[in-house]
Design a protein around this motif. Structure first.
Motif, PDB file in Angstrom:
ATOM      1  N   VAL B  73       8.750  48.548 -25.153  1.00 31.71           N
ATOM      2  CA  VAL B  73       8.552  47.533 -26.236  1.00 31.71           C
ATOM      3  C   VAL B  73       9.541  47.616 -27.307  1.00 31.71           C
ATOM      4  CG1 VAL B  73       6.938  46.754 -27.882  1.00 31.71           C
ATOM      5  CG2 VAL B  73       5.984  47.930 -25.795  1.00 31.71           C
ATOM      6  N   ALA B  74      10.231  48.739 -27.521  1.00 27.08           N
ATOM      7  CA  ALA B  74      11.281  48.601 -28.820  1.00 27.08           C
ATOM      8  C   ALA B  74      12.357  47.988 -28.441  1.00 27.08           C
ATOM      9  CB  ALA B  74      11.458  50.112 -29.046  1.00 27.08           C
ATOM     10  N   THR B  75      12.638  48.138 -27.012  1.00 29.21           N
ATOM     11  CA  THR B  75      14.001  47.516 -26.507  1.00 29.21           C
ATOM     12  C   THR B  75      13.956  46.391 -25.791  1.00 29.21           C
ATOM     13  OG1 THR B  75      13.858  48.801 -24.593  1.00 29.21           O
ATOM     14  CG2 THR B  75      14.818  49.874 -26.456  1.00 29.21           C
ATOM     15  N   ALA B  76      12.490  45.863 -25.691  1.00 31.58           N
ATOM     16  CA  ALA B  76      12.218  44.632 -25.061  1.00 31.58           C
ATOM     17  C   ALA B  76      12.827  43.388 -25.818  1.00 31.58           C
ATOM     18  CB  ALA B  76      10.879  44.306 -24.942  1.00 31.58           C
ATOM     19  N   SER B  77      13.482  42.453 -25.115  1.00 35.66           N
ATOM     20  CA  SER B  77      14.179  41.243 -25.875  1.00 35.66           C
ATOM     21  C   SER B  77      12.759  40.542 -26.308  1.00 35.66           C
ATOM     22  CB  SER B  77      14.955  40.644 -24.898  1.00 35.66           C
ATOM     23  OG  SER B  77      14.289  39.981 -23.834  1.00 35.66           O
ATOM     24  N   ILE B  78      13.426  39.553 -26.931  1.00 32.05           N
ATOM     25  CA  ILE B  78      12.403  38.478 -27.395  1.00 32.05           C
ATOM     26  C   ILE B  78      11.682  37.532 -26.120  1.00 32.05           C
ATOM     27  CG2 ILE B  78      11.973  36.484 -29.068  1.00 32.05           C
ATOM     28  CD1 ILE B  78      14.327  37.592 -30.622  1.00 32.05           C
ATOM     29  N   PHE B  81       9.446  40.023 -24.034  1.00 31.22           N
ATOM     30  CA  PHE B  81       8.111  40.280 -24.722  1.00 31.22           C
ATOM     31  C   PHE B  81       7.156  38.808 -24.722  1.00 31.22           C
ATOM     32  CE2 PHE B  81       5.934  42.893 -27.959  1.00 31.22           C
ATOM     33  CZ  PHE B  81       4.909  41.880 -28.690  1.00 31.22           C
ATOM     34  N   ILE B  99       7.065  31.067 -29.206  1.00 28.32           N
ATOM     35  CA  ILE B  99       7.577  31.555 -30.726  1.00 28.32           C
ATOM     36  C   ILE B  99       8.524  30.800 -31.242  1.00 28.32           C
ATOM     37  CG2 ILE B  99       6.851  34.040 -30.173  1.00 28.32           C
ATOM     38  CD1 ILE B  99       9.897  34.656 -30.031  1.00 28.32           C
ATOM     39  N   ARG B 101      11.532  30.928 -34.692  1.00 33.64           N
ATOM     40  CA  ARG B 101      12.201  31.548 -35.709  1.00 33.64           C
ATOM     41  C   ARG B 101      12.620  30.707 -36.741  1.00 33.64           C
ATOM     42  NH1 ARG B 101      17.213  33.760 -37.410  1.00 33.64           N
ATOM     43  NH2 ARG B 101      18.339  32.717 -35.645  1.00 33.64           N
ATOM     44  N   LEU B 106       8.800  34.858 -38.571  1.00 34.31           N
ATOM     45  CA  LEU B 106       8.362  34.623 -37.040  1.00 34.31           C
ATOM     46  C   LEU B 106       6.865  33.685 -36.982  1.00 34.31           C
ATOM     47  CD1 LEU B 106       8.298  35.343 -34.066  1.00 34.31           C
ATOM     48  CD2 LEU B 106       6.895  37.365 -34.583  1.00 34.31           C
ATOM     49  N   VAL B 128      -0.131  40.071 -31.155  1.00 29.95           N
ATOM     50  CA  VAL B 128       1.255  40.585 -31.593  1.00 29.95           C
ATOM     51  C   VAL B 128       0.926  42.005 -32.120  1.00 29.95           C
ATOM     52  CG1 VAL B 128       3.166  40.137 -33.225  1.00 29.95           C
ATOM     53  CG2 VAL B 128       1.983  38.305 -32.218  1.00 29.95           C
ATOM     54  N   SER B 132       3.080  44.653 -30.158  1.00 31.97           N
ATOM     55  CA  SER B 132       4.364  45.377 -31.014  1.00 31.97           C
ATOM     56  C   SER B 132       3.868  46.811 -31.552  1.00 31.97           C
ATOM     57  CB  SER B 132       4.765  44.537 -31.919  1.00 31.97           C
ATOM     58  OG  SER B 132       3.830  44.355 -33.032  1.00 31.97           O
TER      59      SER B 132
END
Lengths: 320, 183
Positions: B73-78, B81, B99, B101, B106, B128, B132
């Motif tokens: 999850v930490a490195t998952a892209s937008i 995700f 989503i 921006r 967000l 979310v 996350s």
């Protein structure tokens, strides 16, 4: 010695002089000629052409050009000439008619005898000439401006007192009159005396009708003139201390003074009475700066927010 | 790099002899509930913490299943995700998640929402948060039958935005103010 005595003596002296001149065939006022040489008689100083001073315009000396003109000018105001020779003649005599030739020879004095005139001039006795002779006999230099001014003032006073029968001597002082050695007045002088006041008044009136340029205002007008010269026509005297400027903001210059696009303005001068006001204009100097497109040098780019992961985006949103 | 995808195969299992519906990953039992029943429930509850809690629970389940599909999850892209989260929400029948921006803010959009409006913000927040692993607050910005827009922010941000919106400020101006406060 009173005035009548003085007048009588002067009259007598005048008669003697005239008689002498007739006897010697001399003109009353000899002509001034370049070729003439002194031969006999007293050292008579030639009467120079008088420069008529304005202050003594009432009486003028006779013109030395011709005796005819002299006779015509007798009735008009004339300036007397230098009287030195007559005074010398008077001093040398011990009374009675002076004998020129014998006294001259004894004294060793060089004489000069002018050429006799063509015709004997007709001398008309006039009070003006009488006064001039009187002044000359008593050693008064009528060409002196101070004497003439004093004589004019005295004549003015005499005109005011026109009712008085006596005529005052203009420049003669009592001391001078006392020093004169004159014989007793003759009968002709007595006859002339009553006419003297009238003639004196007429002379004074003629003096008053003198040209406008020679007239002098009374004392009061003179003082005004002096005041005008000192302080100006309509100005007040300059104060010793000027008031301090008012505090606060000073008025700025008018817009119209800055219409010149070039920035260079000339000074304008205005006259207000006797004051000259000058408007000062500033001369400015400006720099001519060009536009510069490469003035600023930037390094790098501004950091953009471009999250790579969802958590970065989420964290950025949570930080708001 | 290939675009991320959602593998929905075997994601939900209908066991007809047992009369159960379960998920394939966690073997979690599911219930198919009509959305009108949820509207009546939301109206009877008049908002409040229970409704809030119910909605967050619905979202959390979706978020957890999405996170199980992510490797890290930490490195998952937008995009990754969002793809996984959207898939799970679709499988739940809640709607389609997108989503946006807005500066640094967000905003999650729930298209064709099956949930009543009172449950959308808690559902998204829960999802979310569960996906996350961050504690988030969700603020309903706008909502209708076509889409609902939810801001994901902190608790302080949520308070400020709710106050601006309540004062008559538009949600766009509120987002702008939120970003200016950050600058």
């Amino acid at each position: 010695m009173n005035t009548p005595d003085v007048l009588s003596r002067l009259q007598a002296l005048l008669e003697r002089v005239r008689a002498r001149s007739r006897a010697q065939g001399l003109p009353r006022f000899p002509e001034v000629s370049s070729g003439a040489s002194p031969q006999s008689g007293v050292d008579v100083a030639r009467p120079a052409a008088p420069a008529a001073p304005p202050a003594y315009a009432g009486v003028r000396g006779p013109e030395p050009a011709s005796l005819a003109s002299e006779a015509a000018a007798v009735s008009s105001p004339q300036v007397p000439v230098r009287p030195e020779p007559w005074s010398q003649v008077v001093e040398r005599t011990d009374g009675g008619s002076p004998a020129f030739s014998s006294s001259e020879e004894s004294l060793g004095v060089s004489t000069w005898t002018p050429t006799p005139p063509a015709a004997e001039p007709e001398i008309v006795v006039d009070v003006e000439e009488t006064e001039a002779v009187r002044a000359a006999e008593y050693g008064v230099d009528v060409t002196e401006p101070e004497a003439r001014s004093s004589e004019s003032d005295q004549r003015l006073r005499a005109a005011e007192a026109a009712a008085e029968p006596e005529v005052e001597v203009a420049a003669a002082s009592p001391s001078d009159l006392a020093g004169a050695q004159e014989p007793a007045p003759s009968a002709s002088s007595a006859e002339i005396e009553p006419e003297a006041p009238t003639r004196a008044v007429e002379a004074l009136e003629e003096e008053e009708r003198a040209p406008a340029s020679s007239r002098r205002p009374v004392v009061l007008a003179a003082e005004d003139h002096l005041a005008q010269m000192a302080f100006g026509a309509e100005e007040s005297p300059i104060p010793h201390h000027t008031p301090p400027p008012e505090s606060g903001r000073l008025p700025s210059a008018s817009v119209e003074e800055f219409d010149d696009a070039t920035g260079i303005r000339g000074a304008r001068v205005e006259e207000t009475g006797r004051k000259v006001i000058s408007h000062l204009a500033a001369e400015s100097t400006r720099a001519n700066l060009d536009r510069g497109d490469t003035i600023v040098e930037t390094l790098g780019e501004a950091r953009r927010f471009a999250p790579v992961t969802f958590l970065e985006l989420l964290d950025a949103s949570l930080e708001l | 790099m290939t675009a991320p995808s959602f593998d929905s195969a075997g994601a939900v299992r209908f066991d007809l002899p047992r009369g159960t519906v379960r998920t394939a990953a966690e073997d979690e039992r599911l219930l198919l509930v009509p959305s009108q029943a949820l509207d009546g429930l939301a109206k009877s509850m008049h908002g409040g913490d229970a409704l809030e809690a119910f909605g967050r629970a619905l979202g959390a389940a979706v978020g957890r299943r999405a996170a199980a599909r992510l490797t890290n999850v930490a490195t998952a892209s937008i995009e990754e995700f969002v793809t996984q989260l959207a898939g799970e929400a679709a499988l739940a029948g809640t709607g389609l998640i997108e989503i946006e921006r807005w500066g640094r803010a967000l905003v999650v959009i729930l298209g064709e929402p099956a949930l009543p409006g009172a449950l959308v913000a808690p559902f998204i927040g829960g999802a979310v948060q569960a996906a996350s692993g961050r504690a988030v607050q969700a603020v309903l910005l706008s909502g209708d039958d076509r889409a609902a827009r939810v801001l994901i922010t902190s608790e302080q941000g949520a308070v400020r935005v709710r106050g601006w919106v309540a004062s008559g400020c538009s949600w766009g101006e509120a987002l702008a103010r939120l970003n200016r406060g950050r600058q």
